[in-house]
Design an enzyme around this catalytic site. Sequence first.
Site, PDB file in Angstrom:
ATOM      1  N   CYS A 115       0.885  -1.159   0.000  1.00 25.30           N
ATOM      2  CA  CYS A 115       0.000   0.000   0.000  1.00 25.30           C
ATOM      3  C   CYS A 115       0.922   1.207   0.000  1.00 25.30           C
ATOM      4  O   CYS A 115       1.552   1.512   1.016  1.00 25.30           O
ATOM      5  CB  CYS A 115      -0.919   0.034   1.223  1.00 25.30           C
ATOM      6  N   CYS A 118      -0.629   4.209   2.522  1.00 24.87           N
ATOM      7  CA  CYS A 118      -0.605   4.090   3.989  1.00 24.87           C
ATOM      8  C   CYS A 118      -0.375   2.643   4.384  1.00 24.87           C
ATOM      9  O   CYS A 118       0.755   2.175   4.367  1.00 24.87           O
ATOM     10  CB  CYS A 118      -1.866   4.676   4.614  1.00 24.87           C
ATOM     11  N   SER A 119      -1.454   1.912   4.708  1.00 26.67           N
ATOM     12  CA  SER A 119      -1.278   0.540   5.174  1.00 26.67           C
ATOM     13  C   SER A 119      -2.530  -0.280   4.893  1.00 26.67           C
ATOM     14  O   SER A 119      -2.898  -1.120   5.697  1.00 26.67           O
ATOM     15  CB  SER A 119      -0.965   0.536   6.679  1.00 26.67           C
ATOM     16  N   CYS A 120      -3.209  -0.025   3.754  1.00 23.87           N
ATOM     17  CA  CYS A 120      -4.398  -0.804   3.399  1.00 23.87           C
ATOM     18  C   CYS A 120      -3.995  -2.281   3.297  1.00 23.87           C
ATOM     19  O   CYS A 120      -2.937  -2.605   2.746  1.00 23.87           O
ATOM     20  CB  CYS A 120      -4.988  -0.309   2.075  1.00 23.87           C
TER      21      CYS A 120
END
Lengths: 215, 129
Positions: A115, A118-120
């Site tokens: 991602c 961000c941190s999907c």
Amino acid sequence: MSEDHAGRMGAIHRELHSHLPPEPALRVKALESLLVEKGLLDPRTVDAWIEVYTEEIGPKRGAEVVARAWSDPAFKARLLEDAPSAIAELGFQGWASGHLNVVENTPAIHNLVVCTLCSCYPHALLGIPPNWYKTAAYRARAVRDPRGVIAEFGEVVPDEVEVRVWDSTAELRYLVMPARPPGTEGWDVARLAALVTRNAMIGTARDLAPRVGGR
Amino acid sequence: MSGPEAALLPREPAAGTPVFAEPWHAEVLAVAFALTRDGIFSAGEWADALGAEIARATAAGTPDTETGYYGAALKALESLVSAKLPTTGAALAERIEAWRCAYLNTPHGQPVTLAAAALPMAHHDHHHD
């Protein structure tokens, strides 16, 4: 003030500071307490979420999905066609499971998930992402130099294998289906699932062949 | 391997490593999940806010660590709540101070409640180490 008294006051002071939570913890507590008072947040939801993600999910659900797909070609076809419906058959809906795409590793293709924003992440199947998944180093380099990143994880993707990088978003997340390793014919789903690592389902691992002595 | 590449290590947490290093890390994500599920903000808005805070932290030279990540997540949550629920956002600063007072006023080992924030703060004028 005697030295003795000063010493006691110092001890009290340290005691107070050890008791006071760190600043970010106070900020979260403030936010939570306001939202709960306004009826916008149910503390039981927060507690239940923390319990489930701390104790239960990890990558175990994802590993079971992969092992089932290896064992059941019809399930695998449904999973690759419409992952949300297929995982709903197993009861694995949850945070961010609604928009999921499963990508399959083959002898010619290796998939890697990142991602860049961000941190999907497919939380409902893999739990909380590992720290490295959230670092700027991984988010930048997975796209620029996927083979180099995979090599740092101790894995080699042969030159003739194409590496495909999938950039997750809030609307579409990815799970890698690694190849079923040779030597696992006749294994049941539970035994197969034990081979499937979190990193393999992100794509930073490729070879899941059982090692001598098991792992 | 050198420089930023080392940030990718260790590859796997050691056995027995907790999923969340600090309780507040879990709380930030749990609140974000609950507010997303209940439609206070969308998953896309959460990702955009988190991405923006991470980019800001990176630009400011914040270390590329778990603490940096969760700090950005907390800021993203605060900014989304302030945007979507302005009354709650406006009350945040005061509520943080209230909890700080409540902790300082409550003897160690006893449950901390906001009621304790109203007590006079016996040790509030000390110097920090």
